[in-house]
Motif scaffolding. Sequence first.
Motif, PDB file in Angstrom:
ATOM      1  N   UNK A 129       0.831  -1.202   0.000  1.00 47.72           N
ATOM      2  CA  UNK A 129       0.000   0.000   0.000  1.00 47.72           C
ATOM      3  C   UNK A 129       0.865   1.251   0.000  1.00 47.72           C
ATOM      4  N   UNK A 130       1.956   1.208   0.776  1.00 52.08           N
ATOM      5  CA  UNK A 130       2.841   2.380   0.807  1.00 52.08           C
ATOM      6  C   UNK A 130       3.502   2.615  -0.550  1.00 52.08           C
ATOM      7  N   UNK A 131       3.910   1.518  -1.200  1.00 47.44           N
ATOM      8  CA  UNK A 131       4.522   1.651  -2.527  1.00 47.44           C
ATOM      9  C   UNK A 131       3.521   2.238  -3.506  1.00 47.44           C
ATOM     10  N   UNK A 132       2.273   1.763  -3.467  1.00 45.65           N
ATOM     11  CA  UNK A 132       1.262   2.262  -4.408  1.00 45.65           C
ATOM     12  C   UNK A 132       0.942   3.732  -4.125  1.00 45.65           C
ATOM     13  N   UNK A 133       0.946   4.098  -2.820  1.00 42.09           N
ATOM     14  CA  UNK A 133       0.708   5.499  -2.477  1.00 42.09           C
ATOM     15  C   UNK A 133       1.826   6.394  -3.033  1.00 42.09           C
ATOM     16  N   UNK A 135       3.067   5.991  -5.797  1.00 41.63           N
ATOM     17  CA  UNK A 135       2.901   6.026  -7.244  1.00 41.63           C
ATOM     18  C   UNK A 135       3.588   4.888  -7.976  1.00 41.63           C
ATOM     19  N   UNK A 136       3.987   3.837  -7.253  1.00 41.88           N
ATOM     20  CA  UNK A 136       4.698   2.730  -7.912  1.00 41.88           C
ATOM     21  C   UNK A 136       3.739   1.603  -8.266  1.00 41.88           C
ATOM     22  N   UNK A 137       4.032   0.966  -9.404  1.00 37.48           N
ATOM     23  CA  UNK A 137       3.282  -0.207  -9.874  1.00 37.48           C
ATOM     24  C   UNK A 137       4.034  -1.469  -9.466  1.00 37.48           C
ATOM     25  N   UNK A 138       3.334  -2.607  -9.334  1.00 36.86           N
ATOM     26  CA  UNK A 138       4.051  -3.864  -9.066  1.00 36.86           C
ATOM     27  C   UNK A 138       4.874  -4.285 -10.288  1.00 36.86           C
ATOM     28  N   UNK A 139       6.022  -4.872 -10.023  1.00 37.00           N
ATOM     29  CA  UNK A 139       6.918  -5.348 -11.085  1.00 37.00           C
ATOM     30  C   UNK A 139       6.232  -6.480 -11.852  1.00 37.00           C
ATOM     31  N   UNK A 140       6.359  -6.463 -13.176  1.00 35.96           N
ATOM     32  CA  UNK A 140       5.760  -7.508 -14.002  1.00 35.96           C
ATOM     33  C   UNK A 140       6.568  -8.788 -14.024  1.00 35.96           C
ATOM     34  N   UNK A 141       7.808  -8.729 -13.574  1.00 36.27           N
ATOM     35  CA  UNK A 141       8.671  -9.918 -13.601  1.00 36.27           C
ATOM     36  C   UNK A 141       8.522 -10.745 -12.330  1.00 36.27           C
ATOM     37  N   UNK A 142       8.670 -10.106 -11.159  1.00 39.76           N
ATOM     38  CA  UNK A 142       8.679 -10.866  -9.896  1.00 39.76           C
ATOM     39  C   UNK A 142       7.292 -10.939  -9.266  1.00 39.76           C
ATOM     40  N   UNK A 143       6.305 -10.213  -9.815  1.00 38.36           N
ATOM     41  CA  UNK A 143       4.918 -10.247  -9.347  1.00 38.36           C
ATOM     42  C   UNK A 143       4.832 -10.131  -7.823  1.00 38.36           C
ATOM     43  N   UNK A 144       5.185  -8.978  -7.274  1.00 31.30           N
ATOM     44  CA  UNK A 144       5.234  -8.829  -5.815  1.00 31.30           C
ATOM     45  C   UNK A 144       3.878  -9.003  -5.142  1.00 31.30           C
ATOM     46  N   UNK A 145       2.780  -8.773  -5.875  1.00 33.27           N
ATOM     47  CA  UNK A 145       1.452  -8.954  -5.264  1.00 33.27           C
ATOM     48  C   UNK A 145       1.202 -10.425  -4.944  1.00 33.27           C
ATOM     49  N   UNK A 147       3.444 -12.387  -3.841  1.00 36.45           N
ATOM     50  CA  UNK A 147       4.398 -12.812  -2.818  1.00 36.45           C
ATOM     51  C   UNK A 147       3.763 -12.962  -1.449  1.00 36.45           C
ATOM     52  N   UNK A 148       2.525 -12.470  -1.253  1.00 37.98           N
ATOM     53  CA  UNK A 148       1.859 -12.701   0.022  1.00 37.98           C
ATOM     54  C   UNK A 148       1.509 -11.431   0.729  1.00 37.98           C
ATOM     55  N   UNK A 149       2.445 -10.483   0.866  1.00 35.52           N
ATOM     56  CA  UNK A 149       2.241  -9.287   1.659  1.00 35.52           C
ATOM     57  C   UNK A 149       1.239  -8.346   1.004  1.00 35.52           C
ATOM     58  N   UNK A 150       1.063  -8.490  -0.291  1.00 35.10           N
ATOM     59  CA  UNK A 150       0.297  -7.639  -1.184  1.00 35.10           C
ATOM     60  C   UNK A 150      -0.843  -6.815  -0.639  1.00 35.10           C
ATOM     61  N   UNK A 151      -1.970  -7.421  -0.266  1.00 33.17           N
ATOM     62  CA  UNK A 151      -3.108  -6.638   0.197  1.00 33.17           C
ATOM     63  C   UNK A 151      -4.130  -6.456  -0.913  1.00 33.17           C
ATOM     64  N   UNK A 152      -4.648  -5.203  -1.026  1.00 29.99           N
ATOM     65  CA  UNK A 152      -5.756  -4.965  -1.952  1.00 29.99           C
ATOM     66  C   UNK A 152      -5.319  -5.097  -3.392  1.00 29.99           C
ATOM     67  N   UNK A 153      -6.207  -5.618  -4.218  1.00 31.02           N
ATOM     68  CA  UNK A 153      -5.936  -5.774  -5.658  1.00 31.02           C
ATOM     69  C   UNK A 153      -6.691  -4.721  -6.421  1.00 31.02           C
TER      70      UNK A 153
END
Length: 153
Positions: A129-133, A135-145, A147-153
């Motif tokens: 959530x902090x990264x998205x706030x 202005x960052x997008x999730x990486x398309x290679x490692x798919x951080x969402x 990874x577990x910690x992600x949260x809202x989609x």
Amino acid sequence: VAARPLPWSRVHVLALWALLIAGGVVLFVGWWGTSGTSRLSRQVLWLNVAVVGVLVAGAGVVIWLATGRRAVGRRRLGLLHDPATVTELDAPAFTAHCRELVATVNMTRYHRADCSFVSGKAVRSASGAEHRRAGRQPCGMCLPEAAGEGGSR
Ligand SMILES: [Zn+2]
């Protein structure tokens, strides 16, 4: 080790050409020998010579491809983590490390901590959530969402 643009050295190129030319010459000799005779036993003899030529050229190509594949594998191990080095004992710590979501201040995407895009960079850990706030997008290679910690989609 300095990265080369190709996985083969000059010696590999010369070995490939030497085997291709040798195989081609033996194949030509086989064709030459069989083309001048009408006796089946002589034709079979020269056909066997031609088959040896094809095998020599084929061995050159197989060695060429195996060498290239080995070099690519070594280079990949240098870029990514070697799964064989993760032992049973540090596996939980490694998994926790992978769940960490990181980015540098200037990055437009955030990554899992084990992503090769952040390897060796001065990254800071934060929640998705902090990264998205920021202005960052999730990486398309490692798919951080994923990874577990992600949260809202
Ligand atoms: Zn990434």
